[in-house]
Design a protein around this motif. Structure first.
Motif, PDB file in Angstrom:
ATOM      1  N   LEU A 156       0.829  -1.210   0.000  1.00 13.74           N
ATOM      2  CA  LEU A 156       0.000   0.000   0.000  1.00 13.74           C
ATOM      3  C   LEU A 156       0.865   1.262   0.000  1.00 13.74           C
ATOM      4  O   LEU A 156       0.559   2.230  -0.703  1.00 13.74           O
ATOM      5  CB  LEU A 156      -0.949  -0.008   1.199  1.00 13.74           C
ATOM      6  N   ILE A 157       1.934   1.246   0.773  1.00 12.77           N
ATOM      7  CA  ILE A 157       2.843   2.402   0.804  1.00 12.77           C
ATOM      8  C   ILE A 157       3.446   2.617  -0.578  1.00 12.77           C
ATOM      9  O   ILE A 157       3.545   3.758  -1.060  1.00 12.77           O
ATOM     10  CB  ILE A 157       3.944   2.187   1.871  1.00 12.77           C
ATOM     11  N   THR A 158       3.852   1.534  -1.231  1.00 14.81           N
ATOM     12  CA  THR A 158       4.425   1.640  -2.577  1.00 14.81           C
ATOM     13  C   THR A 158       3.409   2.229  -3.551  1.00 14.81           C
ATOM     14  O   THR A 158       3.738   3.116  -4.345  1.00 14.81           O
ATOM     15  CB  THR A 158       4.891   0.256  -3.072  1.00 14.81           C
ATOM     16  N   LEU A 159       2.171   1.742  -3.495  1.00 15.56           N
ATOM     17  CA  LEU A 159       1.131   2.254  -4.390  1.00 15.56           C
ATOM     18  C   LEU A 159       0.861   3.737  -4.154  1.00 15.56           C
ATOM     19  O   LEU A 159       0.729   4.519  -5.106  1.00 15.56           O
ATOM     20  CB  LEU A 159      -0.166   1.448  -4.217  1.00 15.56           C
ATOM     21  N   VAL A 160       0.789   4.132  -2.896  1.00 13.18           N
ATOM     22  CA  VAL A 160       0.550   5.546  -2.582  1.00 13.18           C
ATOM     23  C   VAL A 160       1.728   6.393  -3.054  1.00 13.18           C
ATOM     24  O   VAL A 160       1.538   7.477  -3.628  1.00 13.18           O
ATOM     25  CB  VAL A 160       0.291   5.735  -1.069  1.00 13.18           C
ATOM     26  N   ALA A 161       2.947   5.904  -2.843  1.00 10.16           N
ATOM     27  CA  ALA A 161       4.125   6.656  -3.278  1.00 10.16           C
ATOM     28  C   ALA A 161       4.145   6.825  -4.794  1.00 10.16           C
ATOM     29  O   ALA A 161       4.454   7.912  -5.299  1.00 10.16           O
ATOM     30  CB  ALA A 161       5.399   5.962  -2.802  1.00 10.16           C
ATOM     31  N   ILE A 162       3.801   5.766  -5.533  1.00  9.63           N
ATOM     32  CA  ILE A 162       3.757   5.860  -6.994  1.00  9.63           C
ATOM     33  C   ILE A 162       2.701   6.873  -7.427  1.00  9.63           C
ATOM     34  O   ILE A 162       2.939   7.716  -8.289  1.00  9.63           O
ATOM     35  CB  ILE A 162       3.497   4.472  -7.624  1.00  9.63           C
ATOM     36  N   LYS A 163       1.523   6.780  -6.807  1.00 12.82           N
ATOM     37  CA  LYS A 163       0.430   7.696  -7.170  1.00 12.82           C
ATOM     38  C   LYS A 163       0.807   9.143  -6.845  1.00 12.82           C
ATOM     39  O   LYS A 163       0.562  10.047  -7.641  1.00 12.82           O
ATOM     40  CB  LYS A 163      -0.856   7.297  -6.459  1.00 12.82           C
ATOM     41  N   MET A 164       1.419   9.350  -5.659  1.00 14.91           N
ATOM     42  CA  MET A 164       1.805  10.701  -5.260  1.00 14.91           C
ATOM     43  C   MET A 164       2.905  11.245  -6.171  1.00 14.91           C
ATOM     44  O   MET A 164       2.944  12.446  -6.462  1.00 14.91           O
ATOM     45  CB  MET A 164       2.274  10.720  -3.797  1.00 14.91           C
ATOM     46  N   THR A 199      -2.523   5.842 -11.794  1.00 17.42           N
ATOM     47  CA  THR A 199      -3.565   4.972 -11.253  1.00 17.42           C
ATOM     48  C   THR A 199      -3.628   3.671 -12.030  1.00 17.42           C
ATOM     49  O   THR A 199      -3.663   2.581 -11.460  1.00 17.42           O
ATOM     50  CB  THR A 199      -4.934   5.675 -11.292  1.00 17.42           C
ATOM     51  N   LYS A 200      -3.619   3.764 -13.360  1.00 17.47           N
ATOM     52  CA  LYS A 200      -3.674   2.549 -14.177  1.00 17.47           C
ATOM     53  C   LYS A 200      -2.386   1.732 -14.034  1.00 17.47           C
ATOM     54  O   LYS A 200      -2.413   0.505 -14.070  1.00 17.47           O
ATOM     55  CB  LYS A 200      -3.949   2.894 -15.632  1.00 17.47           C
ATOM     56  N   ALA A 201      -1.271   2.412 -13.891  1.00 17.00           N
ATOM     57  CA  ALA A 201      -0.005   1.696 -13.699  1.00 17.00           C
ATOM     58  C   ALA A 201      -0.036   0.933 -12.375  1.00 17.00           C
ATOM     59  O   ALA A 201       0.496  -0.179 -12.283  1.00 17.00           O
ATOM     60  CB  ALA A 201       1.165   2.677 -13.727  1.00 17.00           C
ATOM     61  N   ASN A 202      -0.647   1.512 -11.366  1.00 16.28           N
ATOM     62  CA  ASN A 202      -0.781   0.816 -10.082  1.00 16.28           C
ATOM     63  C   ASN A 202      -1.634  -0.439 -10.229  1.00 16.28           C
ATOM     64  O   ASN A 202      -1.328  -1.475  -9.644  1.00 16.28           O
ATOM     65  CB  ASN A 202      -1.387   1.733  -9.019  1.00 16.28           C
ATOM     66  N   GLN A 203      -2.698  -0.339 -11.011  1.00 15.12           N
ATOM     67  CA  GLN A 203      -3.538  -1.511 -11.244  1.00 15.12           C
ATOM     68  C   GLN A 203      -2.727  -2.608 -11.938  1.00 15.12           C
ATOM     69  O   GLN A 203      -2.823  -3.782 -11.593  1.00 15.12           O
ATOM     70  CB  GLN A 203      -4.767  -1.141 -12.073  1.00 15.12           C
ATOM     71  N   ARG A 204      -1.926  -2.215 -12.905  1.00 15.60           N
ATOM     72  CA  ARG A 204      -1.080  -3.184 -13.617  1.00 15.60           C
ATOM     73  C   ARG A 204      -0.028  -3.778 -12.677  1.00 15.60           C
ATOM     74  O   ARG A 204       0.291  -4.965 -12.755  1.00 15.60           O
ATOM     75  CB  ARG A 204      -0.409  -2.509 -14.813  1.00 15.60           C
ATOM     76  N   LEU A 205       0.515  -2.936 -11.790  1.00 18.97           N
ATOM     77  CA  LEU A 205       1.486  -3.402 -10.798  1.00 18.97           C
ATOM     78  C   LEU A 205       0.875  -4.505  -9.950  1.00 18.97           C
ATOM     79  O   LEU A 205       1.506  -5.553  -9.727  1.00 18.97           O
ATOM     80  CB  LEU A 205       1.944  -2.242  -9.900  1.00 18.97           C
ATOM     81  N   LEU A 206      -0.341  -4.312  -9.513  1.00 19.02           N
ATOM     82  CA  LEU A 206      -0.997  -5.338  -8.698  1.00 19.02           C
ATOM     83  C   LEU A 206      -1.253  -6.613  -9.500  1.00 19.02           C
ATOM     84  O   LEU A 206      -1.170  -7.717  -8.961  1.00 19.02           O
ATOM     85  CB  LEU A 206      -2.315  -4.810  -8.120  1.00 19.02           C
ATOM     86  N   GLU A 207      -1.568  -6.473 -10.764  1.00 17.00           N
ATOM     87  CA  GLU A 207      -1.779  -7.646 -11.609  1.00 17.00           C
ATOM     88  C   GLU A 207      -0.493  -8.459 -11.746  1.00 17.00           C
ATOM     89  O   GLU A 207      -0.531  -9.686 -11.840  1.00 17.00           O
ATOM     90  CB  GLU A 207      -2.281  -7.224 -12.994  1.00 17.00           C
TER      91      GLU A 207
END
Length: 138
Positions: free
Chosen positions: A73-81, A86-94
């Protein structure tokens, strides 16, 4: 409790609380040999130790899972910030499960060395044990 039973308990002469008794006093009271009582106590201690170790291990695994989720979650928030992806985060989770399998297969140290060469990253933890275990900062 009936009066007959109450009289029986009172007249038995057995104390109700034996927590502060010595092993010899317990032996006299139970008519068991001290060696037998020591063996029984050691067996109960081992049994409880096993139970507590299992419980501690389960709690540790749960804590590790929470830490892993928090790190994601910290990584996702840092990427978004940083980039607003947002779409890259979705792909990251995939790709997360495939990446987990990759790290498991290759090992943490080897994966870290690859990423260090490819991305120029440097990781260092406060704990020297973690640094040594993962091969960081050596």
């Amino acid at each position: 409790m009936s009066n007959k039973l109450r009289r029986k308990v009172k007249s038995s002469g057995y104390p109700m609380n034996v927590a502060n008794f010595t092993l010899n006093q317990i032996s006299d009271l139970t008519k068991c040999r001290v060696d037998s009582l020591k063996f029984w106590c050691e067996a109960r201690e081992k049994e409880f130790e096993d139970i507590y170790q299992k419980e501690a291990r389960e709690k540790l695994e749960k804590a590790e899972d929470y830490i892993a989720v928090a790190n994601i979650l910290i990584t996702l928030v840092a990427i978004k910030m940083t980039w607003g992806y947002t779409k890259a985060n979705q792909r990251l989770l995939e790709n997360y499960n495939a990446a987990t399998e990759y790290v498991t297969r290759n090992g943490i140290e080897k994966t870290y060395q690859e990423l260090q060469k490819q991305m120029g990253i440097e990781l260092e933890f406060d704990s020297m044990d973690i640094n040594r275990e993962f091969g960081f900062g050596e």
